[in-house]
Design a protein around this motif. Structure first.
Motif, PDB file in Angstrom:
ATOM      1  N   ALA A   1     -68.205  45.179  12.904  1.00 61.62           N
ATOM      2  CA  ALA A   1     -67.377  44.693  11.720  1.00 61.62           C
ATOM      3  C   ALA A   1     -66.551  46.091  10.797  1.00 61.62           C
ATOM      4  O   ALA A   1     -65.469  46.247  10.291  1.00 61.62           O
ATOM      5  CB  ALA A   1     -68.006  43.660  11.077  1.00 61.62           C
ATOM      6  N   ALA A   2     -67.860  46.526  10.425  1.00 64.82           N
ATOM      7  CA  ALA A   2     -66.830  47.608   9.314  1.00 64.82           C
ATOM      8  C   ALA A   2     -66.773  49.042  10.308  1.00 64.82           C
ATOM      9  O   ALA A   2     -66.780  50.422   9.401  1.00 64.82           O
ATOM     10  CB  ALA A   2     -68.185  48.298   8.093  1.00 64.82           C
ATOM     11  N   SER A   3     -66.512  49.471  11.294  1.00 64.01           N
ATOM     12  CA  SER A   3     -66.579  50.475  12.518  1.00 64.01           C
ATOM     13  C   SER A   3     -64.814  50.865  12.074  1.00 64.01           C
ATOM     14  O   SER A   3     -64.416  49.927  11.914  1.00 64.01           O
ATOM     15  CB  SER A   3     -66.573  50.190  13.556  1.00 64.01           C
ATOM     16  N   PRO A   4     -64.438  51.823  12.531  1.00 63.00           N
ATOM     17  CA  PRO A   4     -63.269  52.647  12.440  1.00 63.00           C
ATOM     18  C   PRO A   4     -62.169  51.265  13.609  1.00 63.00           C
ATOM     19  O   PRO A   4     -60.667  50.866  12.768  1.00 63.00           O
ATOM     20  CB  PRO A   4     -62.709  53.757  13.329  1.00 63.00           C
ATOM     21  N   ALA A   5     -62.464  51.550  14.523  1.00 64.44           N
ATOM     22  CA  ALA A   5     -61.907  50.533  15.232  1.00 64.44           C
ATOM     23  C   ALA A   5     -62.157  48.755  15.196  1.00 64.44           C
ATOM     24  O   ALA A   5     -60.899  48.168  15.446  1.00 64.44           O
ATOM     25  CB  ALA A   5     -62.697  50.527  17.181  1.00 64.44           C
TER      26      ALA A   5
ATOM     27  N   LEU B   1     -63.736  37.836  11.143  1.00 67.37           N
ATOM     28  CA  LEU B   1     -64.207  38.301  11.966  1.00 67.37           C
ATOM     29  C   LEU B   1     -65.296  37.643  13.101  1.00 67.37           C
ATOM     30  O   LEU B   1     -65.747  37.421  12.510  1.00 67.37           O
ATOM     31  CB  LEU B   1     -64.856  39.814  12.080  1.00 67.37           C
ATOM     32  N   TRP B   2     -64.848  37.111  14.709  1.00 69.81           N
ATOM     33  CA  TRP B   2     -65.652  36.719  15.029  1.00 69.81           C
ATOM     34  C   TRP B   2     -66.562  38.191  16.088  1.00 69.81           C
ATOM     35  O   TRP B   2     -66.291  38.309  16.627  1.00 69.81           O
ATOM     36  CB  TRP B   2     -65.261  35.585  15.470  1.00 69.81           C
ATOM     37  N   LEU B   3     -68.393  37.689  16.321  1.00 69.76           N
ATOM     38  CA  LEU B   3     -68.658  38.966  17.340  1.00 69.76           C
ATOM     39  C   LEU B   3     -69.585  38.182  18.067  1.00 69.76           C
ATOM     40  O   LEU B   3     -70.686  37.321  17.349  1.00 69.76           O
ATOM     41  CB  LEU B   3     -69.096  40.195  16.236  1.00 69.76           C
ATOM     42  N   THR B   4     -69.808  39.014  19.405  1.00 69.22           N
ATOM     43  CA  THR B   4     -71.090  38.073  19.962  1.00 69.22           C
ATOM     44  C   THR B   4     -70.890  39.147  20.837  1.00 69.22           C
ATOM     45  O   THR B   4     -71.237  40.707  20.750  1.00 69.22           O
ATOM     46  CB  THR B   4     -69.663  37.665  21.002  1.00 69.22           C
TER      47      THR B   4
ATOM     48  N   LYS C   1     -76.785  44.774  24.689  1.00 73.75           N
ATOM     49  CA  LYS C   1     -77.513  45.208  23.648  1.00 73.75           C
ATOM     50  C   LYS C   1     -76.475  45.424  22.842  1.00 73.75           C
ATOM     51  O   LYS C   1     -76.581  45.397  21.303  1.00 73.75           O
ATOM     52  CB  LYS C   1     -79.080  46.039  24.169  1.00 73.75           C
ATOM     53  N   SER C   2     -74.914  44.863  22.613  1.00 69.02           N
ATOM     54  CA  SER C   2     -74.166  45.430  22.017  1.00 69.02           C
ATOM     55  C   SER C   2     -73.083  44.631  21.470  1.00 69.02           C
ATOM     56  O   SER C   2     -73.276  43.605  21.936  1.00 69.02           O
ATOM     57  CB  SER C   2     -72.989  46.663  22.862  1.00 69.02           C
ATOM     58  N   TRP C   3     -72.783  44.630  20.258  1.00 65.54           N
ATOM     59  CA  TRP C   3     -72.109  43.253  19.365  1.00 65.54           C
ATOM     60  C   TRP C   3     -70.617  44.124  19.578  1.00 65.54           C
ATOM     61  O   TRP C   3     -70.014  44.920  19.390  1.00 65.54           O
ATOM     62  CB  TRP C   3     -72.764  43.506  17.969  1.00 65.54           C
ATOM     63  N   THR C   4     -69.751  42.975  20.384  1.00 67.76           N
ATOM     64  CA  THR C   4     -69.175  43.415  20.094  1.00 67.76           C
ATOM     65  C   THR C   4     -67.153  41.936  19.402  1.00 67.76           C
ATOM     66  O   THR C   4     -68.111  41.835  19.165  1.00 67.76           O
ATOM     67  CB  THR C   4     -68.042  43.560  21.260  1.00 67.76           C
TER      68      THR C   4
END
Length: 264
Positions: A40-44, A124-127, A131-134
């Protein structure tokens, strides 16, 4: 805002959000929260939030939101995350059905609130994929982050079909918003709540004649009977719970799209 929108059965039953198979309730922050927070804190994510805030501003001014957004324009909104990542739980179809030992709610996604420099709010919703959250969605408002933060030693979950938020604690289901108060009053036991939601949705679960017919409609929290939206149309809330473990969450998206600007 509760403007009606047309949502096809295929779009919802197809599983816009996959409901997590883990039925256990969260006991506190885990490595998953930390990993989701990092994404969630990433530049993307900041770029996506900035783009969303630009489009939100255009929407609020009645302008088209179909055009692209430059990196500079997105950056100018200066998105900042607000508070911790929260686990969002949604009413469990197995609980509605009355399956023995089924938890009241299942985990569906992580959520974290965000704010722009001009005060716009979003979530933001993350799923998790492998093994990775997107990031799978961005939507205006902060309900999905604000209500779970009020767990107070219990577990917060949503009944998305009527946009109700509850706290489950010490064997009781209590209301966190006005719709939930209309639904459960001052609160009720888990057993009573199970009977309530079975009355509402028991004949509309995956595999039912109702679900197979592709019917969609709104429900009122007191009766579970179709309600009419302000423009005379039927509110597009999915009642056929549980198809491929995804429908309750998909119904939540239908409600969110109806009441808020979002889905980016």
């Amino acid at each position: 805002m509760r403007n009606s929108a047309k949502v096809t059965a295929a779009a919802l039953i197809g599983g816009t959000v996959l409901m997590g198979g883990n039925a256990a309730m969260a006991a506190g922050p885990t490595s998953d929260e930390a990993a989701a927070a990092k994404v969630a804190a990433s530049p993307a994510a900041q770029q996506r939030l900035g783009t969303f805030f630009v489009h939100l501003g255009q929407h609020q001014k009645g302008q088209s939101t179909t055009q692209g957004v430059s990196k500079a324009a997105a950056a100018a909104t200066a998105p900042t995350l607000q508070g911790d990542v929260q686990r969002v739980y949604s009413l469990n179809p197995a609980f509605v059905k009355g399956t023995s030992n089924a938890p009241v709610a299942n985990f569906v996604y992580m959520a974290v609130a965000a704010k722009s420099a001009s005060g716009q709010q979003a979530t933001l919703w993350l799923t998790k994929s492998n093994k990775s959250w997107t990031i799978m969605n961005v939507i205006s408002g902060t309900d999905e982050a604000a209500y779970p933060a009020r767990a107070n030693g219990g577990t917060v979950f949503t009944e998305p079909q009527i946009h109700a938020w509850y706290r489950l604690k010490d064997g009781r289901v209590t209301a966190l918003n006005d719709t939930a108060k209309t639904s459960v009053g001052k609160g009720m036991t888990v057993g009573s709540y199970q009977k309530l939601v079975n009355t509402r949705y028991g004949d509309k679960l995956a595999g039912s004649a109702y679900q197979k017919s592709g019917k969609l409609g709104g429900v009122t929290p007191t009766t579970g009977v179709s309600d009419r939206s302000s423009d005379g149309g039927t509110s597009p809330v999915l009642l056929a719970l549980g198809a491929s473990g995804a429908v309750a969450a998909a119904a939540g998206i239908a409600v969110a799209r109806r009441r808020r600007f979002g889905s980016y």
